[in-house]
Design a protein around this motif. Structure first.
Motif, mmCIF file in Angstrom:
data_model
loop_
_atom_site.group_PDB
_atom_site.id
_atom_site.type_symbol
_atom_site.label_atom_id
_atom_site.label_comp_id
_atom_site.label_asym_id
_atom_site.label_seq_id
_atom_site.Cartn_x
_atom_site.Cartn_y
_atom_site.Cartn_z
ATOM 1 N N VAL A 10 0.842 36.699 13.579
ATOM 2 C CA VAL A 10 -0.073 35.989 12.689
ATOM 3 C C VAL A 10 0.720 34.853 12.041
ATOM 4 C CG1 VAL A 10 -1.520 36.138 10.638
ATOM 5 C CG2 VAL A 10 -1.469 38.034 12.241
ATOM 6 N N TYR A 11 0.190 33.650 12.112
ATOM 7 C CA TYR A 11 0.826 32.469 11.525
ATOM 8 C C TYR A 11 0.004 32.022 10.332
ATOM 9 C CZ TYR A 11 3.272 32.292 15.981
ATOM 10 O OH TYR A 11 4.038 32.608 17.079
ATOM 11 N N ALA A 16 -10.224 40.341 9.220
ATOM 12 C CA ALA A 16 -10.156 40.281 10.685
ATOM 13 C C ALA A 16 -8.984 41.105 11.219
ATOM 14 C CB ALA A 16 -10.030 38.834 11.142
ATOM 15 N N VAL A 17 -7.855 41.052 10.549
ATOM 16 C CA VAL A 17 -6.690 41.838 10.976
ATOM 17 C C VAL A 17 -7.014 43.326 10.885
ATOM 18 C CG1 VAL A 17 -4.339 42.500 10.315
ATOM 19 C CG2 VAL A 17 -4.951 40.091 10.466
ATOM 20 N N MET A 63 -4.236 34.045 14.403
ATOM 21 C CA MET A 63 -3.894 35.402 14.828
ATOM 22 C C MET A 63 -3.861 35.420 16.351
ATOM 23 S SD MET A 63 -5.722 39.071 13.968
ATOM 24 C CE MET A 63 -7.356 38.497 14.306
ATOM 25 N N GLU A 64 -2.744 35.889 16.895
ATOM 26 C CA GLU A 64 -2.614 36.032 18.344
ATOM 27 C C GLU A 64 -2.835 37.487 18.716
ATOM 28 O OE1 GLU A 64 0.515 32.551 19.683
ATOM 29 O OE2 GLU A 64 1.223 34.608 19.546
ATOM 30 N N VAL A 65 -3.774 37.716 19.638
ATOM 31 C CA VAL A 65 -4.103 39.072 20.082
ATOM 32 C C VAL A 65 -3.868 39.140 21.586
ATOM 33 C CG1 VAL A 65 -5.893 40.843 20.159
ATOM 34 C CG2 VAL A 65 -5.827 39.226 18.260
ATOM 35 N N ALA A 66 -3.196 40.197 22.030
ATOM 36 C CA ALA A 66 -2.889 40.376 23.450
ATOM 37 C C ALA A 66 -4.162 40.646 24.244
ATOM 38 C CB ALA A 66 -1.909 41.528 23.631
ATOM 39 N N HIS A 84 -0.399 38.215 0.732
ATOM 40 C CA HIS A 84 -0.055 39.520 0.179
ATOM 41 C C HIS A 84 -0.788 40.635 0.927
ATOM 42 C CE1 HIS A 84 1.200 42.460 -2.754
ATOM 43 N NE2 HIS A 84 -0.054 42.845 -2.881
ATOM 44 N N GLY A 85 -0.036 41.633 1.390
ATOM 45 C CA GLY A 85 -0.614 42.788 2.057
ATOM 46 C C GLY A 85 -0.818 42.615 3.552
ATOM 47 N N LEU A 86 -0.495 41.449 4.098
ATOM 48 C CA LEU A 86 -0.700 41.214 5.530
ATOM 49 C C LEU A 86 0.199 42.105 6.382
ATOM 50 C CD1 LEU A 86 -2.214 39.565 7.650
ATOM 51 C CD2 LEU A 86 -0.403 37.856 7.505
#
Length: 174
Positions: free
Chosen positions: A33-34, A19-20, A145-148, A40-42
């Motif tokens: 992102v919490y 998703a990211v 995940m917080e998206v503006a 790993h890799g985020l």
């Protein structure tokens, strides 16, 4: 100034990673992102700059080594020279092999303690600071995940649903 963000909740770290990547590919800005554990890799998937903490740690170690060198030279050569075990105290260089353990220990001591202080300052973690966790489930088994939002709330909600979000919420951030 308050801004709107969409909080998308995921229940699997692999789905979150996909998703990211999809969200970044679609040119949406990910605020934060919490996660309940390090993923790993985020950081690379989010496009975050590499950390400079290793450089700071090296510099703190150099400060510790310099302090150890100055301290041992002052104490053992200048202030109170002693003949210990038949080693005369004429110069620091002659006695330096005996000082290596102290130099190592102070290098590690300075690097470790100053890195902890730097980490807390950089993370803005002060004593008695209130938690900034938007959803308590992110401390257990969910990922958020917080998206503006930029006047595209419905489109963004639909997009995040397609990425595998199990729950979506629009929130005003202050």
């Amino acid at each position: 100034m308050s801004t709107k963000v969409i909080q998308a909740l995921y229940n699997d770290d692999d789905i979150l990673m996909d998703a990211v990547k999809e969200t970044r590919k679609a040119h949406h800005h990910i605020e934060e992102v919490y996660t309940p554990f390090p993923v790993h890799g985020l950081d690379k998937a989010m496009g975050l700059a590499p950390t400079r903490l290793a450089i700071a740690s090296f510099m703190y170690g150099c400060v510790g080594l310099s302090f150890a060198t100055w301290m041992m030279n002052y104490i053992m050569i200048q202030d109170w020279p002693q003949d210990i075990g038949g080693k005369p105290s004429f110069s620091y260089i002659e006695n330096m092999p005996a000082f290596v353990p102290i130099m190592f220990e102070l290098t590690v001591f300075f690097a470790a303690h100053l890195m902890v202080i730097t980490f807390y300052m950089r993370s803005k973690l002060w004593p008695f600071k209130q938690a900034e966790n938007p959803d308590v489930r992110t401390t257990d088994d969910h990922f958020l995940m917080e998206v503006a939002v930029h006047n595209n709330e419905q489109e963004l909600s639909d997009f995040l649903k397609k990425t595998g979000a199990v729950e979506i919420k629009v929130v005003e951030k202050h």
